[in-house]
Scaffold this motif. Structure first.
Motif, PDB file in Angstrom:
ATOM      1  N   GLU A 184       4.836  14.581   8.292  1.00 24.44           N
ATOM      2  CA  GLU A 184       4.078  13.827   8.207  1.00 24.44           C
ATOM      3  C   GLU A 184       2.260  13.636   7.936  1.00 24.44           C
ATOM      4  O   GLU A 184       1.734  12.572   7.954  1.00 24.44           O
ATOM      5  CB  GLU A 184       3.322  14.009  10.306  1.00 24.44           C
ATOM      6  N   LEU A 185       1.734  14.561   7.760  1.00 25.56           N
ATOM      7  CA  LEU A 185       0.347  15.228   6.565  1.00 25.56           C
ATOM      8  C   LEU A 185       0.772  14.628   5.183  1.00 25.56           C
ATOM      9  O   LEU A 185      -0.092  14.952   4.236  1.00 25.56           O
ATOM     10  CB  LEU A 185       0.302  15.898   7.262  1.00 25.56           C
ATOM     11  N   GLY A 186       2.096  14.571   5.064  1.00 25.12           N
ATOM     12  CA  GLY A 186       2.264  14.111   3.339  1.00 25.12           C
ATOM     13  C   GLY A 186       2.561  15.375   2.215  1.00 25.12           C
ATOM     14  O   GLY A 186       3.395  15.052   1.370  1.00 25.12           O
TER      15      GLY A 186
ATOM     16  N   THR B 274       1.918   4.905   0.947  1.00 19.44           N
ATOM     17  CA  THR B 274       1.285   6.593   2.483  1.00 19.44           C
ATOM     18  C   THR B 274       1.549   7.710   1.931  1.00 19.44           C
ATOM     19  O   THR B 274       1.628   8.429   3.162  1.00 19.44           O
ATOM     20  CB  THR B 274       1.946   5.531   3.611  1.00 19.44           C
TER      21      THR B 274
ATOM     22  N   GLN C 120       9.817   7.968  10.844  1.00 19.29           N
ATOM     23  CA  GLN C 120       8.193   7.891  11.717  1.00 19.29           C
ATOM     24  C   GLN C 120       6.853   7.438  11.341  1.00 19.29           C
ATOM     25  O   GLN C 120       6.452   6.867  11.876  1.00 19.29           O
ATOM     26  CB  GLN C 120       8.338   8.937  12.803  1.00 19.29           C
ATOM     27  N   SER C 121       6.681   8.432   9.954  1.00 22.03           N
ATOM     28  CA  SER C 121       5.095   8.034   9.940  1.00 22.03           C
ATOM     29  C   SER C 121       4.349   7.160   8.805  1.00 22.03           C
ATOM     30  O   SER C 121       3.234   7.762   8.457  1.00 22.03           O
ATOM     31  CB  SER C 121       4.551   9.364   9.297  1.00 22.03           C
ATOM     32  N   HIS C 122       5.775   6.797   8.594  1.00 23.21           N
ATOM     33  CA  HIS C 122       5.863   5.430   7.603  1.00 23.21           C
ATOM     34  C   HIS C 122       5.253   6.332   6.313  1.00 23.21           C
ATOM     35  O   HIS C 122       4.475   5.124   5.183  1.00 23.21           O
ATOM     36  CB  HIS C 122       4.210   4.205   7.455  1.00 23.21           C
TER      37      HIS C 122
ATOM     38  N   GLU D  52      -7.952  11.345  -0.440  1.00 23.84           N
ATOM     39  CA  GLU D  52      -7.664   9.784   0.074  1.00 23.84           C
ATOM     40  C   GLU D  52      -8.440   9.036   0.996  1.00 23.84           C
ATOM     41  O   GLU D  52      -8.962   7.990   0.440  1.00 23.84           O
ATOM     42  CB  GLU D  52      -6.409   9.471   1.039  1.00 23.84           C
ATOM     43  N   LEU D  53      -8.962  10.011   1.460  1.00 22.82           N
ATOM     44  CA  LEU D  53     -10.807   9.227   2.067  1.00 22.82           C
ATOM     45  C   LEU D  53     -11.384   8.929   1.188  1.00 22.82           C
ATOM     46  O   LEU D  53     -12.194   7.981   0.844  1.00 22.82           O
ATOM     47  CB  LEU D  53     -10.673  10.076   2.938  1.00 22.82           C
TER      48      LEU D  53
ATOM     49  N   LEU E 216       0.804  10.630  -0.380  1.00 21.97           N
ATOM     50  CA  LEU E 216      -0.357  11.275  -0.583  1.00 21.97           C
ATOM     51  C   LEU E 216      -0.650  11.275  -2.466  1.00 21.97           C
ATOM     52  O   LEU E 216       0.636  11.429  -3.313  1.00 21.97           O
ATOM     53  CB  LEU E 216      -0.545  13.246  -0.855  1.00 21.97           C
TER      54      LEU E 216
ATOM     55  N   ARG F 144       1.035  -1.218  -0.395  1.00 21.16           N
ATOM     56  CA  ARG F 144       0.305  -0.206   0.188  1.00 21.16           C
ATOM     57  C   ARG F 144       0.716   1.482  -0.054  1.00 21.16           C
ATOM     58  O   ARG F 144       2.011   1.204   0.693  1.00 21.16           O
ATOM     59  CB  ARG F 144      -1.201   0.544   1.294  1.00 21.16           C
TER      60      ARG F 144
ATOM     61  N   SER G 187      -5.608  15.632   2.193  1.00 20.77           N
ATOM     62  CA  SER G 187      -5.604  14.270   2.003  1.00 20.77           C
ATOM     63  C   SER G 187      -7.088  13.700   2.921  1.00 20.77           C
ATOM     64  O   SER G 187      -7.521  12.630   2.088  1.00 20.77           O
ATOM     65  CB  SER G 187      -5.169  13.686   3.991  1.00 20.77           C
ATOM     66  N   TYR G 188      -8.377  13.763   3.230  1.00 20.76           N
ATOM     67  CA  TYR G 188      -9.344  14.179   3.503  1.00 20.76           C
ATOM     68  C   TYR G 188     -10.186  13.393   2.113  1.00 20.76           C
ATOM     69  O   TYR G 188     -10.691  13.327   1.683  1.00 20.76           O
ATOM     70  CB  TYR G 188     -10.592  15.091   4.506  1.00 20.76           C
TER      71      TYR G 188
END
Lengths: 258, 258
Positions: free
Chosen positions: B101-103, B74, B141-143, B249-250, B76, B72, B245-246
């Motif tokens: 962290e937020l991309g 991670t 750290q945020s993968h 991605e979502l 954006l 998968r 992201s919202y």
């Protein structure tokens, strides 16, 4: 123009003199050096928000009169309460400050199992006071009309009892992010109606303990991811609040016009 | 499981030994005390991301072999570059850490007119290096599978030239929030396609100067609000990234499944 969130007003605020004292007097007179004729925004946490003009200043009080109601709302249409497993250092101050800018209605410090930080009984009141002050200042500076409420620290049992009072509850869960979960947050936010309340629960740096997550699930509440990346304890609440604003103020606002 | 963002791999990474040294060797061997047989995630900034197993450890190098590609992403689906008018204190470090962290794909420090902070030529390289390190650690750290790039500081002319390279440009402007603007961000994000690039420009604490905003508008770029509340210099970029992201991605992710 300066903003102040003041004690609750009476229904005749548009026609009666408004008298402010103490911290308000000190800030207006000694810090901002304001004079009669100058204007400020006042909001009283009930949704009342307006332009006021200083009419007179005395040694201890400032008198003002209503000029015009503020014509727009800077409050989220839904009440979002952020419950955070106690994070390390000054992260909770960061969450309260920026969470307030982003529209949170309230904050609940949560004595999560994996929290390295513990609040002793004598420290709790002081910390809660300090956080409340941070919330007030952040609310004024971000032009909000309400000051978020900082609850006393809750343990798991208390948080679950509190959760029962909300329209919806969501638990931000890291493992959901790793598993590629991506639809629950959207699903919940799309169904929120103005006036609803949502409790959003976040873990401390170590994450929520399995039994804590199980307790929320057993009570019928869902967990969700906040995108596929792992967010720090102090970043996750900001993502959640931004998503709520984007969905409910920008997208749905656009739908109304478009 | 530990993650490392490593130098670019060759196309045969799945069949050839992977050799890591320097900081990677130090961290794996001396900090994490890893042994042959243990596994890590490796990503090389090109989109390649996989599970690798340590095959051998020497005084200076760690040898690994590919085990399985990560299934998968991670990252954006669009590349968001955050340009910030130089903020005070350590706020730029916060923005880079949490923005990563937020991309965010990249960060551009912007020598805005109202910035209290100035970067001298000799300081700039050091600051850029420090921020790059923060970006790398936050990415791991945020993968994330890519490490955001921290540009050298840009002046207005340089930033406008840079802006020409992006699919879209947006300038976050406080006055738009006060005026109740609410549809431009949604409009732009709804039209973004995977692979697009968006440059998002933010002012320093004092806000963008009128001539800076005018320069962007003259170049054909739009300004927008980020909801009705006034956000601090270090909060605004996090709202923007969370909204991306919202939306992408979502919400769009949900559309694909629903």
């Amino acid at each position: 123009m300066q903003r102040y969130i003041i004690p609750p007003l009476t229904k005749d605020y548009q026609t009666q003199p408004i008298i402010l004292s103490d911290d308000f007097h000190h800030h207006m007179v000694h810090v901002m050096r304001m004079k009669p004729g100058e204007q400020v925004y006042l909001a009283d946490n009930s949704g009342i928000s307006f332009v006021a003009e200083i009419t007179d200043i005395s040694a201890n009080t400032v008198g003002l009169k209503w000029v015009a109601d503020e014509d727009r709302s800077t409050e989220l249409p839904v009440e979002i309460t952020i419950a955070c497993g106690l994070p390390k250092g000054d992260k909770l101050e960061y969450i309260v400050q920026k969470g307030t800018e982003l529209g949170a209605a309230a904050f609940i410090p949560f004595a999560a199992k994996n929290a390295v930080v513990k609040w002793t009984a004598d420290k709790s009141a002081k910390k809660q006071q300090r956080l409340q002050k941070i919330a007030k200042e952040a609310a004024e500076q971000s032009h909000r009309q309400k000051e978020p409420f900082v609850h006393p620290v809750h343990n798991l049992k208390e948080l679950l009892a509190e959760a029962a009072k909300y329209s919806k509850v969501l638990v931000a869960y890291e493992e959901d992010a790793k598993a590629g979960e991506g639809s629950i947050l959207v699903d919940i936010l799309e169904k929120l109606e103005p006036g609803d309340s949502l409790l959003f629960v976040f873990g401390p740096e170590g994450g929520l303990a399995p039994e804590e997550l199980a307790a929320f699930r057993q009570a019928g509440h869902k967990s969700c991811a906040l995108g596929p990346r792992i967010l720090r304890a102090e970043t996750a609440p900001l993502y959640a609040l931004s998503a709520v604003s984007y969905e409910m103020e920008l997208r749905k606002g656009a739908d109304k016009h478009g």
